[in-house]
Structures are given as C-alpha cells and as structure tokens.
Write an enzyme that holds these catalytic residues in place. Structure first.
Site, PDB file in Angstrom:
ATOM      1  N   ASP A  85      61.207  54.484  52.607  1.00  0.00           N
ATOM      2  CA  ASP A  85      60.675  53.963  51.345  1.00  0.00           C
ATOM      3  C   ASP A  85      61.448  54.630  50.204  1.00  0.00           C
ATOM      4  O   ASP A  85      61.443  55.847  50.065  1.00  0.00           O
ATOM      5  CB  ASP A  85      59.179  54.307  51.275  1.00  0.00           C
ATOM      6  CG  ASP A  85      58.493  53.673  50.069  1.00  0.00           C
ATOM      7  OD1 ASP A  85      57.278  53.463  50.142  1.00  0.00           O
ATOM      8  OD2 ASP A  85      59.159  53.411  49.049  1.00  0.00           O
TER       9      ASP A  85
ATOM     10  N   ASP B 218      62.271  47.689  48.889  1.00  0.00           N
ATOM     11  CA  ASP B 218      62.640  49.096  49.021  1.00  0.00           C
ATOM     12  C   ASP B 218      62.067  49.795  50.242  1.00  0.00           C
ATOM     13  O   ASP B 218      62.135  51.005  50.335  1.00  0.00           O
ATOM     14  CB  ASP B 218      62.254  49.866  47.755  1.00  0.00           C
ATOM     15  CG  ASP B 218      60.804  50.318  47.776  1.00  0.00           C
ATOM     16  OD1 ASP B 218      59.952  49.560  48.256  1.00  0.00           O
ATOM     17  OD2 ASP B 218      60.535  51.443  47.325  1.00  0.00           O
ATOM     18  N   GLU B 219      61.472  49.048  51.167  1.00  0.00           N
ATOM     19  CA  GLU B 219      60.939  49.747  52.341  1.00  0.00           C
ATOM     20  C   GLU B 219      61.013  48.904  53.594  1.00  0.00           C
ATOM     21  O   GLU B 219      61.072  47.676  53.541  1.00  0.00           O
ATOM     22  CB  GLU B 219      59.502  50.207  52.101  1.00  0.00           C
ATOM     23  CG  GLU B 219      58.535  49.093  51.854  1.00  0.00           C
ATOM     24  CD  GLU B 219      57.119  49.583  51.623  1.00  0.00           C
ATOM     25  OE1 GLU B 219      56.560  50.260  52.499  1.00  0.00           O
ATOM     26  OE2 GLU B 219      56.572  49.267  50.564  1.00  0.00           O
TER      27      GLU B 219
HETATM   28  P1  TTP Z   1      56.688  51.207  45.806  1.00  0.00           P
HETATM   29  O1  TTP Z   1      57.507  51.683  46.984  1.00  0.00           O
HETATM   30  O2  TTP Z   1      55.237  51.003  45.988  1.00  0.00           O
HETATM   31  O3  TTP Z   1      56.846  52.238  44.600  1.00  0.00           O
HETATM   32  P2  TTP Z   1      58.136  53.019  44.104  1.00  0.00           P
HETATM   33  O4  TTP Z   1      59.311  52.841  45.004  1.00  0.00           O
HETATM   34  O5  TTP Z   1      58.386  52.613  42.687  1.00  0.00           O
HETATM   35  O6  TTP Z   1      57.648  54.528  44.078  1.00  0.00           O
HETATM   36  P3  TTP Z   1      57.432  55.527  45.320  1.00  0.00           P
HETATM   37  O7  TTP Z   1      58.392  56.655  45.097  1.00  0.00           O
HETATM   38  O8  TTP Z   1      56.013  55.960  45.210  1.00  0.00           O
HETATM   39  O9  TTP Z   1      57.735  54.747  46.563  1.00  0.00           O
HETATM   40  O10 TTP Z   1      57.298  49.846  45.263  1.00  0.00           O
HETATM   41  C1  TTP Z   1      58.677  49.581  45.270  1.00  0.00           C
HETATM   42  C2  TTP Z   1      59.086  48.759  44.055  1.00  0.00           C
HETATM   43  O11 TTP Z   1      58.386  47.524  44.046  1.00  0.00           O
HETATM   44  C3  TTP Z   1      58.765  49.442  42.751  1.00  0.00           C
HETATM   45  O12 TTP Z   1      59.811  50.266  42.306  1.00  0.00           O
HETATM   46  C4  TTP Z   1      58.509  48.298  41.831  1.00  0.00           C
HETATM   47  C5  TTP Z   1      58.051  47.169  42.711  1.00  0.00           C
HETATM   48  N1  TTP Z   1      56.601  46.935  42.574  1.00  0.00           N
HETATM   49  C6  TTP Z   1      56.165  45.869  41.777  1.00  0.00           C
HETATM   50  O13 TTP Z   1      56.953  45.105  41.228  1.00  0.00           O
HETATM   51  N2  TTP Z   1      54.820  45.671  41.643  1.00  0.00           N
HETATM   52  C7  TTP Z   1      53.881  46.492  42.230  1.00  0.00           C
HETATM   53  O14 TTP Z   1      52.678  46.285  42.064  1.00  0.00           O
HETATM   54  C8  TTP Z   1      54.363  47.597  43.056  1.00  0.00           C
HETATM   55  C9  TTP Z   1      53.392  48.515  43.732  1.00  0.00           C
HETATM   56  C10 TTP Z   1      55.717  47.765  43.184  1.00  0.00           C
HETATM   57 MG    MG Z   2      59.125  53.074  47.090  1.00  0.00          MG
END
Ligand code: TTP
Ligand code: MG
Length: 347
Positions: free
Chosen positions: A9, A99-100
């Site tokens: 992730d 991203d995951e």
């Molecule tokens: P996440 O992996 O949930 O968050 P993140 O990568 O920003 O932070 P973390 O370090 O905690 O993993 O989500 C990945 C991307 O998806 C995030 O950068 C933006 C997008 N996203 C949205 O567009 N809407 C949402 O509601 C969420 C949760 C994420």
């Molecule tokens: Mg993330």
C-alpha cells in the site's frame, strides 16, 4: 497448504506523487481533492484532516491547509508502473486500488532467502522506479497481510507468520481496525461495550447475528479470529455487475442520494440473481461536481446472494458518506462474483 500473501500500500499516495512533482510541498500540510478530500499529506493528518472529509471542515482544523486539484491521469500512470513491476513477480496478483494490491507468494517465496528479504527488495524496487515509498504486510491470508501493511506506516514492513501471531496483535487493538467496521458499526459496538477486538471473543456467532446482522456478524466473528479464506483473484477473474447514473442537476441531499442508490441497488441486485451469481464485495462510487471521486467498498468473508445481507452492506457503506452536495454521478456494483458457492462451505 500454508499460504503466504503480501499486501502493499503506497504511503499517502496522491499526496506523495504531488510532493515528488513539487518538492516544495515537503513538510507542508496539504490535501488533494476538491469539495471532499481524496487524501491528506502526513503533515495535514496531524491536524486530524483525512480522506473523505469535506474541505471546509478540514480548513477549520488546519487554517494553513493547501488544496491541490486531483490529477488522476498522473496517479494512474504511476499506478501502471507499479502494476508492471508486480506482474513481473507473479501473475497471482490482485490490484484493489491504484495504490494497493495483493500478491500471492505461496509458490514462489522459496526463491527468496526470507519473507523479510522479499519485502525489502520489493520496497526498494518501488522506490527506484517511482520515487515513492510504500508499506508492506506479509501474512498467511489477505486479512492478515492487509492489517500488517498498515502497522508501520509509512515505509514499514510487518509480517504475521500465523494466526497465533495475528491474534496476539489484534486482540488489544480498537475494533474499528477490523476491515469493514465503519463509523456507524463502531458506534453501535462501543455502545454495547465492545471496544477492543478481544471483546468479540465473548460472543457466539449467533449472538452476534442477533445483535448486528448476518454480514456484520460474519465479519466480526471471522476477522477477529484472523480467519479469511478468500483467494488472491487476478484481474478480477469473475467480473462485476454494476450500474451508475450521472446527473445533469447534481444531487444535493442525503435523501436524494439514498433514493438514487437504493434504485440502483435494486436494479443491480435483480441482475445478480437473474444471472445466478453470488457476490462478496459491494462498491459504492460517487463523483462530485469538481470531479473528485470517492469509492467505498465492503467485503464479506463468504459469497452470498441474500438480499438482507447485501442491503445491510449497502447501509454500512452509505453511513460512511460524509458529503452530500454536488453529486454528479452515483454508482454501485457487486464484484468478486462466483456461480459456485459449494467451495465456500468449508469454514
Ligand atoms: P489510501 O491507501 O486509503 O490512502 P493513502 O495512500 O493516501 O494513505 P496511506 O499512507 O494511509 O495509505 O488511498 C489511496 C489513494 O486513493 C489516496 O491517496 C487517494 C485516493 N482516495 C480517494 O480518492 N478517496 C478516498 O476516499 C480514499 C480513502 C482514497
Ligand atoms: Mg495508500
């Protein structure tokens, strides 16, 4: 056979890409989004700013907050680069967001000196090709891998060898860390004195089902014990069934959105049963006038076509939505479909 599953992730994904493009953003509180926040930089998170929060609310928490527009093409490009790297490792991969993703290492882990070595090398390669950091979890199923990847964010690696280790960790954690426990369910659980994961162990499955609902009971009972038999499903082997509507005059109230989504739910549910599918995952997607996109998903541990269970998943997801104005598109889909549920019955 014992499985080895990796979940990676990316850290603060959209924000990290923006920071890579513009290093001046380093150390600054900023978010990527429009009306609602897609993600917040780690600096902004210190103020309590987070994904899905309306921007005006975030500004109250952090007056110096910078707002950057969403550049989805750029993030998709970076995501594609990551996917290419992952596919070189094995084809047993499941990408669940830009991203995951999950990587099933069961049959290839012996090629590496250790699980930790694999994770370190993988992290290094991602950094080399994207300039970005990610966090990695390795577990004995998808659930434990996912939880592990969240334990040492940013840029951390965590490993659960077996369910014993997983339970040792999870039992003292707040109940909201169980995937699928949203705000609404968390409040209900807290009201019933269930604060930590271990508080679930006192309740039987049928007690849970009576208090909460079938889908939530399954999730609480199995996930709290580290049980998750679901496979890493490459390229969404089973396709999805869904529908969405776009609105020339944006929806602007909770009631309007609920009515629309309920309509779509019924339509999509009818197709699911007509085509004799069972599903495990429900996704709600919303697009706002400023093009920000929010997706929310909820997965069960087993496939089902039971309307009550699925509607309950819908309610769960709906309760997570925070912004009801200027909605241009609303959609709902079932994924992780199968026609054969017999293989599911072993638990
Ligand atoms: P996440 O992996 O949930 O968050 P993140 O990568 O920003 O932070 P973390 O370090 O905690 O993993 O989500 C990945 C991307 O998806 C995030 O950068 C933006 C997008 N996203 C949205 O567009 N809407 C949402 O509601 C969420 C949760 C994420
Ligand atoms: Mg993330």
């Amino acid at each position: 056979m014992e499985r080895v599953i990796c979940h990676y992730d990316m850290d603060a994904f959209y924000a990290s890409v923006e920071m890579r493009e513009n290093p001046q953003l380093k150390g600054q509180p900023f978010v990527v989004g429009g009306g609602v926040i897609c993600t917040a930089s780690y600096e902004a998170r210190k103020f309590g700013v987070k994904s899905a929060m309306p921007v005006f609310q975030a500004k109250k928490l952090c007056p110096n907050l910078k707002i950057l527009p969403v550049n989805i093409d750029l993030y998709s490009e970076v995501s594609e680069t990551i996917h290419k790297l992952v596919k070189k490792i094995t084809d047993k991969v499941e990408f669940i967001a830009l991203d995951e993703g999950y990587i099933d290492l069961t049959n290839i882990i012996d090629k590496y000196p250790s699980k930790l070595y694999f994770a370190e090398k993988f992290k290094e390669r991602i950094l080399e090709i994207t300039g970005l950091t990610c966090s990695i979890g390795i577990g004995y199923n998808k659930l434990s891998a996912k939880i592990a990847s969240d334990m040492k964010k940013p840029a951390g690696i965590s490993i659960f060898k077996n369910s014993h280790e997983f339970i040792q960790y999870i039992k003292d954690r707040p109940i909201r860390e169980i995937p699928g426990v949203g705000k609404k369910l968390e409040v209900e659980l807290l009201q019933n004195g269930i604060e930590k994961v271990q508080d679930i162990y006192n309740l039987s499955y049928s007690q849970l089902k009576k208090r909460y609902s079938a889908s939530r009971a399954l999730l609480l009972y199995y996930y709290s014990r580290g049980i998750d038999d679901s496979e890493v499903e490459n390229e969404r082997k089973a396709h999805s069934i869904g529908a969405e509507n776009t609105y020339r005059y944006p929806l602007s109230s909770e009631e309007d959105l609920r009515r629309e989504l309920e309509d779509i739910f019924q339509k999509v549910y009818d197709r699911l049963t007509e085509e004799k599918f069972y599903t495990k995952t429900l996704i709600i997607k919303l697009k706002y006038s400023d093009f920000t996109l929010i997706t929310r998903s909820f997965s069960l541990t087993k496939h089902t076509n039971d309307r009550v269970t699925l509607y309950d998943m819908f309610e769960n997801l709906f309760s997570e939505i925070e912004e009801f104005s200027n909605i241009r598109l609303a959609g709902l889909s079932f994924t992780n479909l199968t026609k054969n549920i017999y293989e599911q019955l072993q638990i």
